[in-house]
Scaffold this motif. Structure first.
Motif, PDB file in Angstrom:
ATOM      1  N   LEU A 137      15.082  -2.936   9.625  1.00  0.00           N
ATOM      2  CA  LEU A 137      15.572  -3.365   8.326  1.00  0.00           C
ATOM      3  C   LEU A 137      14.419  -3.393   7.333  1.00  0.00           C
ATOM      4  CD1 LEU A 137      17.850  -6.354   9.453  1.00  0.00           C
ATOM      5  CD2 LEU A 137      18.606  -4.089   8.695  1.00  0.00           C
ATOM      6  N   PRO A 138      14.716  -3.173   6.055  1.00  0.00           N
ATOM      7  CA  PRO A 138      13.635  -3.174   5.072  1.00  0.00           C
ATOM      8  C   PRO A 138      13.019  -4.556   4.902  1.00  0.00           C
ATOM      9  CG  PRO A 138      15.779  -2.917   3.989  1.00  0.00           C
ATOM     10  CD  PRO A 138      16.018  -2.834   5.447  1.00  0.00           C
ATOM     11  N   LEU A 139      11.680  -4.584   4.767  1.00  0.00           N
ATOM     12  CA  LEU A 139      10.996  -5.814   4.422  1.00  0.00           C
ATOM     13  C   LEU A 139      11.384  -6.263   3.026  1.00  0.00           C
ATOM     14  CD1 LEU A 139       7.370  -4.932   5.585  1.00  0.00           C
ATOM     15  CD2 LEU A 139       8.921  -6.526   6.716  1.00  0.00           C
ATOM     16  N   LEU A 140      11.589  -5.269   2.179  1.00  0.00           N
ATOM     17  CA  LEU A 140      11.827  -5.547   0.769  1.00  0.00           C
ATOM     18  C   LEU A 140      12.548  -4.358   0.150  1.00  0.00           C
ATOM     19  CD1 LEU A 140      11.129  -7.611  -1.522  1.00  0.00           C
ATOM     20  CD2 LEU A 140       9.079  -6.251  -1.945  1.00  0.00           C
ATOM     21  N   THR A 141      13.466  -4.619  -0.753  1.00  0.00           N
ATOM     22  CA  THR A 141      14.103  -3.560  -1.544  1.00  0.00           C
ATOM     23  C   THR A 141      13.727  -3.784  -3.001  1.00  0.00           C
ATOM     24  OG1 THR A 141      15.964  -3.363  -0.006  1.00  0.00           O
ATOM     25  CG2 THR A 141      16.271  -2.490  -2.220  1.00  0.00           C
ATOM     26  N   LEU A 142      13.056  -2.810  -3.582  1.00  0.00           N
ATOM     27  CA  LEU A 142      12.600  -2.925  -4.962  1.00  0.00           C
ATOM     28  C   LEU A 142      13.669  -2.399  -5.903  1.00  0.00           C
ATOM     29  CD1 LEU A 142       8.919  -1.670  -4.531  1.00  0.00           C
ATOM     30  CD2 LEU A 142       9.772  -4.017  -4.463  1.00  0.00           C
ATOM     31  N   LYS A 143      14.081  -3.241  -6.843  1.00  0.00           N
ATOM     32  CA  LYS A 143      15.107  -2.869  -7.814  1.00  0.00           C
ATOM     33  C   LYS A 143      14.543  -3.055  -9.220  1.00  0.00           C
ATOM     34  CE  LYS A 143      18.921  -4.324  -4.800  1.00  0.00           C
ATOM     35  NZ  LYS A 143      20.117  -5.195  -4.666  1.00  0.00           N
ATOM     36  N   GLY A 144      14.896  -2.156 -10.108  1.00  0.00           N
ATOM     37  CA  GLY A 144      14.411  -2.227 -11.478  1.00  0.00           C
ATOM     38  C   GLY A 144      14.629  -0.926 -12.226  1.00  0.00           C
ATOM     39  N   HIS A 145      14.506   0.179 -11.510  1.00  0.00           N
ATOM     40  CA  HIS A 145      14.804   1.468 -12.132  1.00  0.00           C
ATOM     41  C   HIS A 145      16.301   1.554 -12.420  1.00  0.00           C
ATOM     42  CE1 HIS A 145      11.013   3.578 -12.145  1.00  0.00           C
ATOM     43  NE2 HIS A 145      10.776   3.249 -10.887  1.00  0.00           N
ATOM     44  N   GLU A 146      16.627   2.305 -13.444  1.00  0.00           N
ATOM     45  CA  GLU A 146      18.021   2.431 -13.866  1.00  0.00           C
ATOM     46  C   GLU A 146      18.667   3.719 -13.382  1.00  0.00           C
ATOM     47  OE1 GLU A 146      17.980   2.016 -18.075  1.00  0.00           O
ATOM     48  OE2 GLU A 146      17.168  -0.022 -18.029  1.00  0.00           O
ATOM     49  N   SER A 147      17.899   4.554 -12.680  1.00  0.00           N
ATOM     50  CA  SER A 147      18.458   5.793 -12.148  1.00  0.00           C
ATOM     51  C   SER A 147      17.642   6.194 -10.920  1.00  0.00           C
ATOM     52  CB  SER A 147      18.434   6.891 -13.220  1.00  0.00           C
ATOM     53  OG  SER A 147      19.154   8.031 -12.785  1.00  0.00           O
ATOM     54  N   THR A 148      17.926   7.374 -10.396  1.00  0.00           N
ATOM     55  CA  THR A 148      17.290   7.861  -9.174  1.00  0.00           C
ATOM     56  C   THR A 148      15.779   7.684  -9.193  1.00  0.00           C
ATOM     57  OG1 THR A 148      19.017   9.518  -8.894  1.00  0.00           O
ATOM     58  CG2 THR A 148      16.943   9.905  -7.737  1.00  0.00           C
ATOM     59  N   VAL A 149      15.239   7.151  -8.103  1.00  0.00           N
ATOM     60  CA  VAL A 149      13.790   7.110  -7.914  1.00  0.00           C
ATOM     61  C   VAL A 149      13.423   8.365  -7.137  1.00  0.00           C
ATOM     62  CG1 VAL A 149      11.837   5.798  -7.045  1.00  0.00           C
ATOM     63  CG2 VAL A 149      13.887   4.593  -7.824  1.00  0.00           C
ATOM     64  N   CYS A 150      12.579   9.215  -7.722  1.00  0.00           N
ATOM     65  CA  CYS A 150      12.343  10.547  -7.139  1.00  0.00           C
ATOM     66  C   CYS A 150      10.892  10.813  -6.765  1.00  0.00           C
ATOM     67  CB  CYS A 150      12.837  11.630  -8.103  1.00  0.00           C
ATOM     68  SG  CYS A 150      12.163  11.478  -9.766  1.00  0.00           S
ATOM     69  N   ALA A 151       9.983   9.839  -6.945  1.00  0.00           N
ATOM     70  CA  ALA A 151       8.579  10.057  -6.605  1.00  0.00           C
ATOM     71  C   ALA A 151       7.922   8.724  -6.275  1.00  0.00           C
ATOM     72  CB  ALA A 151       7.851  10.735  -7.758  1.00  0.00           C
ATOM     73  N   LEU A 152       6.995   8.742  -5.313  1.00  0.00           N
ATOM     74  CA  LEU A 152       6.263   7.543  -4.904  1.00  0.00           C
ATOM     75  C   LEU A 152       4.822   7.906  -4.588  1.00  0.00           C
ATOM     76  CD1 LEU A 152       8.808   5.958  -2.362  1.00  0.00           C
ATOM     77  CD2 LEU A 152       8.293   5.092  -4.649  1.00  0.00           C
ATOM     78  N   SER A 153       3.928   6.944  -4.786  1.00  0.00           N
ATOM     79  CA  SER A 153       2.546   7.108  -4.357  1.00  0.00           C
ATOM     80  C   SER A 153       1.921   5.726  -4.224  1.00  0.00           C
ATOM     81  CB  SER A 153       1.752   7.956  -5.351  1.00  0.00           C
ATOM     82  OG  SER A 153       0.442   8.196  -4.863  1.00  0.00           O
ATOM     83  N   GLU A 154       0.805   5.663  -3.530  1.00  0.00           N
ATOM     84  CA  GLU A 154       0.059   4.418  -3.385  1.00  0.00           C
ATOM     85  C   GLU A 154      -0.481   3.968  -4.733  1.00  0.00           C
ATOM     86  OE1 GLU A 154      -3.750   2.783  -0.738  1.00  0.00           O
ATOM     87  OE2 GLU A 154      -3.168   4.891  -0.733  1.00  0.00           O
ATOM     88  N   GLY A 155      -0.552   2.656  -4.964  1.00  0.00           N
ATOM     89  CA  GLY A 155      -1.092   2.132  -6.201  1.00  0.00           C
ATOM     90  C   GLY A 155      -2.610   2.036  -6.167  1.00  0.00           C
ATOM     91  N   LEU A 156      -3.180   1.639  -7.288  1.00  0.00           N
ATOM     92  CA  LEU A 156      -4.635   1.504  -7.386  1.00  0.00           C
ATOM     93  C   LEU A 156      -5.146   0.264  -6.673  1.00  0.00           C
ATOM     94  CD1 LEU A 156      -5.141   2.517 -11.133  1.00  0.00           C
ATOM     95  CD2 LEU A 156      -5.840   3.824  -9.119  1.00  0.00           C
ATOM     96  N   HIS A 157      -4.293  -0.734  -6.512  1.00  0.00           N
ATOM     97  CA  HIS A 157      -4.711  -2.008  -5.940  1.00  0.00           C
ATOM     98  C   HIS A 157      -3.999  -2.249  -4.614  1.00  0.00           C
ATOM     99  CE1 HIS A 157      -6.678  -2.735  -9.748  1.00  0.00           C
ATOM    100  NE2 HIS A 157      -5.533  -2.521 -10.391  1.00  0.00           N
ATOM    101  N   PRO A 158      -4.501  -3.158  -3.791  1.00  0.00           N
ATOM    102  CA  PRO A 158      -3.842  -3.447  -2.512  1.00  0.00           C
ATOM    103  C   PRO A 158      -2.388  -3.875  -2.719  1.00  0.00           C
ATOM    104  CG  PRO A 158      -6.021  -4.439  -2.568  1.00  0.00           C
ATOM    105  CD  PRO A 158      -5.756  -3.927  -3.952  1.00  0.00           C
ATOM    106  N   ARG A 159      -1.548  -3.510  -1.760  1.00  0.00           N
ATOM    107  CA  ARG A 159      -0.127  -3.863  -1.753  1.00  0.00           C
ATOM    108  C   ARG A 159       0.574  -3.433  -3.048  1.00  0.00           C
ATOM    109  NH1 ARG A 159       1.277  -7.265   2.330  1.00  0.00           N
ATOM    110  NH2 ARG A 159       3.105  -8.026   1.183  1.00  0.00           N
ATOM    111  N   SER A 160       0.268  -2.231  -3.498  1.00  0.00           N
ATOM    112  CA  SER A 160       0.900  -1.736  -4.722  1.00  0.00           C
ATOM    113  C   SER A 160       1.394  -0.311  -4.534  1.00  0.00           C
ATOM    114  CB  SER A 160      -0.067  -1.808  -5.911  1.00  0.00           C
ATOM    115  OG  SER A 160      -1.167  -0.942  -5.732  1.00  0.00           O
TER     116      SER A 160
END
Length: 826
Positions: A137-160
């Motif tokens: 099961l997911p640890l977390l589901t991130l919601k906020g975008h209003e349409s399809t999420v089509c790209a992901l990458s690691e952030g500049l800071h830890p846990r991002s």
């Protein structure tokens, strides 16, 4: 399909080092060694290692997960079937170890966050799910975008993380130890954000979008730089050493950008959209692989600009995604639902039998790229995915190209596609015999003259007995560059005039009954094309509420071709719903009024008589009548629809609309009813469509447009009348955008609404007006953003192609024509 020649931006070998230097002379890419040609890796050494079967639909995303204790790596795959699968290495094979199914729509991207050991999945449902390795099961589901999420990458800071979406934004998510998430929204793109990347050394983010732009951002979400050079959507980004960047897109070109933001090299070779790229650092920092719509996987040296070896052709139309393992193996995900692994190590390559089967499938695919049947390229015919879409009417026929190279004919009957039989090649018609007609050096049993215009000479249509009429019709259409929409009519013309067999005819009308009156209405596509209709029935009178001349004009020729002068957008005249039988509406109101109590809003007949006058074409502005109308608008929802029907006629008058809006705020009274009964929904949407025909109405509607479109988009089913009303409302909104200064936010909202309608609408008139609405917006300064919005929704694009390529019959040939014009604009 765009085919790009080798660009001249790649310099001679003696000058290439200049692109690797800073202005002060210090060399970049010190770890790169592009000049040792003898040791250059090549894709020619790669062969199939294994194929992973498990997904039921397209594999849209692949990624490489965590390492296993045995030394291998987990493969991650995401599909249009809404699932994410984990594949665990066992020797030279992979087994499906886990399936994750927590998204409500297809998986569009997968990213493995190495630092946190997170599996991150993005979806068409506008959410991001984060899992621990082997988590169910997911640890977390991130919601906020209003349409399809089509790209992901690691952030500049830890846990991002950074994400890109069709909502035209990117978001940076920072996730606390307790699971709370904070976001920074990156706004600036004018269309979908298809690609994101993180430049750790520079502490910057990079985004690319359907607006053809690449932006740099700092970690506060502030825009730093704009790069332009792509001629179509940017689909992929990779940050490289020395602060350089690699991008790819729908223009089929990889662009290499130096530290100063200059495109110093273009890598060409793909012949269609490039969907994804990945670094293969096991072979060197300069080695990148790419994949795309041309069915190929390719390898590049990004410093020299050279393609490394021949491409690997896949037995699928689209290679959606690519990833590379630490051992140099390459993973691809394809439109045939298969994950494939390729390796340069003989020990990891597939057995001879598996390799032979793959080579055979590839050879079949390769032959299909060039093979013709009856003068028509097989690749121009739709694949098996076309059978996933419902037919538009009983008796519809469709030719489908299968993976084994065969072409089969299907018929839509009783809610499913039924196989009619194989489509075989033409006989050639070259044997000399008496009574033959000579055409282009060959003899035929028949050479028909087909008139397409009063001013143009007839076109010759050759045909031999025993030849497949459908193949002959298809060859005729392609040879003369005529609309695909007329395949059925041409084939029937051949059958009729050569006595080759029974004609395919549409079935008789179905016995539909209007829910209010019991009267029947015309269902587009369900009746024989020789039957003239008057459109959709009004729920009170059974008569037509509108008509279009193009729907009912009789054809003067057997084959009804669209003349070059026909134009379906931009549309400049507002569409209105004007027809009304006032006597029947009054009768219905009296019936409802008699059942009400004074507390429910029962009124005297004199008020009903005052209100009914508002249905006149040029009603007199009487405050008493308007006040009475407002009183009636407070009737119970079940008795409200005849009152709203009067309202939709009254609001055509700008002065009346102004009083109703400014003095009585009637929109706040009726808009909540959009979530109620179907009859009320229909009348309110018609009312809104009519309100847009004057400036006061447009200003009032546009001031509440986000709320209105949200309510209308919430309607996901309804009658043909309702579908047409919704499409007309959107069409009228677009007309105002073509006649003044187009507002990007309105164009975006309208496009969103039209796309949602096209997801479920089946009525051909509604589809036609929806396509006109999109066409209108493509002619505005916001046209590219509209196009990007539409093409990013695969189902809607598939439906537009289906509507365009399916012969709709005489009354609705305009659907085929507007579809061709719309797809050409794309």
């Amino acid at each position: 399909m765009a085919i790009h020649a080798k660009e001249s931006l790649t310099p001679p070998l003696s000058k290439r080092r200049e692109f690797g230097k800073k202005a002060g002379g210090k060399e970049k890419f010190q770890s790169f060694n592009p000049y040792n040609r003898g040791m250059e890796p090549t894709l020619d050494t790669y062969k199939l290692s294994c194929e992973l079967f498990g997904h039921s639909l397209d594999v849209r995303a692949v990624a490489v997960g965590a390492s296993t204790p045995e030394g291998g790596q987990i493969i991650l795959s995401g599909s249009r079937d809404k699932s994410t699968k984990l594949w665990k290495p066992i020797g030279n094979e992979y087994i499906e170890s886990l399936t994750l199914q927590d998204h409500k729509n297809f998986i569009s991207y997968i990213y493995f966050h190495t630092a946190e050991q997170w599996i991150c999945t993005a979806s068409n449902d506008a959410t991001i799910c984060i899992y621990k390795q082997d988590g169910f099961l997911p640890l977390l589901t991130l919601k906020g975008h209003e349409s399809t999420v089509c790209a992901l990458s690691e952030g500049l800071h830890p846990r991002s993380l950074i994400s890109g979406s069709w909502d035209k934004t990117a978001r940076v998510w920072t996730i606390g130890e307790t699971g709370e998430a904070t976001t920074i929204t990156l706004k600036g793109h004018e269309a979908a954000v298809w690609a994101v990347a993180t430049l750790k050394t520079e502490q910057k983010y990079v985004t690319g979008g359907a607006d053809k732009c690449i932006y740099y951002w700092n970690d506060k979400g502030e825009k730093l730089r704009l790069l332009k050079g792509h001629t179509d959507c940017v689909r992929g980004l990779i940050g490289l050493e020395a602060n350089t960047l690699l991008s790819c897109g729908n223009d089929a070109v990889l662009h290499f950008w130096n530290e100063d933001g200059e495109c110093v090299r273009k890598l060409t070779g793909h012949t269609n959209y490039i969907y994804a790229m990945a670094r293969n650092q096991a072979l060197g920092d300069q080695v990148v692989v790419s994949c795309g719509e041309d069915s190929t996987l390719r390898m590049w040296n990004v410093i020299t600009g050279d393609q490394l070896g021949e491409s690997i052709l896949h037995p699928a139309i689209s290679v959606w995604s690519v990833a590379c393992l630490q051992n140099g193996d390459i993973v691809t995900g394809c439109s045939d639902g298969v994950v494939r692994v390729f390796s340069k190590e003989p020990a990891r390559q597939a057995s001879e039998a598996v390799q032979k089967a793959f080579d055979l499938a590839v050879a079949t695919r390769k032959s299909q790229l060039f093979e013709e049947i009856g003068g028509v390229k097989k690749t121009d015919l739709p694949g098996p995915e076309a059978l996933l879409s419902n037919g538009t009417r009983e008796g519809q026929t469709k030719m489908v190209r299968h993976l084994d190279g065969s072409v089969k004919c299907y018929n839509w009957e009783l809610g499913k596609w039924n196989l009619v039989g194989d489509v075989t090649g033409a006989s050639g018609g070259t044997q000399a015999s008496s009574g033959k007609n000579l055409y282009e050096g060959k003899e035929y049993d028949f050479v028909f003259n087909v008139d397409i215009s009063d001013t143009a000479p007839p076109i010759k249509l050759p045909y031999n007995r025993g030849e497949d009429p459908w193949l002959a019709a298809q060859a005729f259409i392609h040879k003369n560059d005529l609309p695909q929409a007329y395949l059925e009519q041409v084939a029937n013309f051949i059958v009729k005039n050569s006595e080759s067999g029974p004609m395919v005819v549409s079935q008789a009308p179905t016995g539909y009954q209007d829910p209010f009156t019991g009267g029947s209405r015309y269902v587009p596509g369900s009746s024989n094309t020789s039957v003239r209709t008057t459109g959709n029935a009004d729920p009170f009178t059974g008569s037509s509420s509108y008509s279009t001349s193009s729907s009912h004009a009789p054809s003067s020729v057997d084959v009804n071709f669209v003349r070059a002068g026909d134009k379906h957008f931009p549309v400049s005249s507002y569409r209105t719903f004007d027809t009304c039988d006032a006597a029947k509406v009054l009768e219905k109101m009296k019936e409802f009024n008699s059942k009400l109590t004074p507390s429910d809003g029962k009124v005297g007949d004199e008020l009903l008589l005052a209100v009914i006058k508002l249905t006149e074409q040029s009603p007199v502005l009487e405050l008493t009548a308007l006040e009475a109308l407002v009183i009636l608008l407070k009737w119970p929802a079940g008795q409200l629809f005849p009152v709203i029907d009067i309202l939709r006629l009254a609001v055509r008058n700008e002065a009346i609309f102004s009083v109703l809006c400014n003095s009585h705020d009637f929109l706040s009274i009726v808009l909540p009813q959009l979530g109620g009964a179907a009859a009320n929904q229909l009348m309110i949407v018609r009312c809104l469509a009519n309100s847009l025909t004057h400036k006061t109405g447009r200003q009032a509607v546009e001031s509440q447009l986000p709320k209105i479109i949200e309510l209308i988009s919430g309607i996901r089913a309804g009658s043909a009348n309702l579908q047409i009303a919704m499409a007309t409302f959107y069409l009228n909104l677009t007309i105002s955008q073509t006649q003044g200064v187009a507002k990007s936010e309105i164009c975006y909202m309208v496009t969103t609404g039209v796309v949602e309608l096209l997801k479920w609408a089946k009525d051909l008139e509604a589809c036609y007006r929806s396509m006109q609405a999109i066409g209108n917006l493509t002619t505005t300064p916001c046209g590219q953003e509209t196009i990007a919005q539409v093409i990013s929704v695969d189902y809607v694009m598939d439906k537009l192609r289906e509507l365009t390529n399916t012969p709709q019959g005489e009354n609705f040939s305009k659907v085929n024509s507007v579809g061709q014009a719309l797809l050409a604009a794309f």
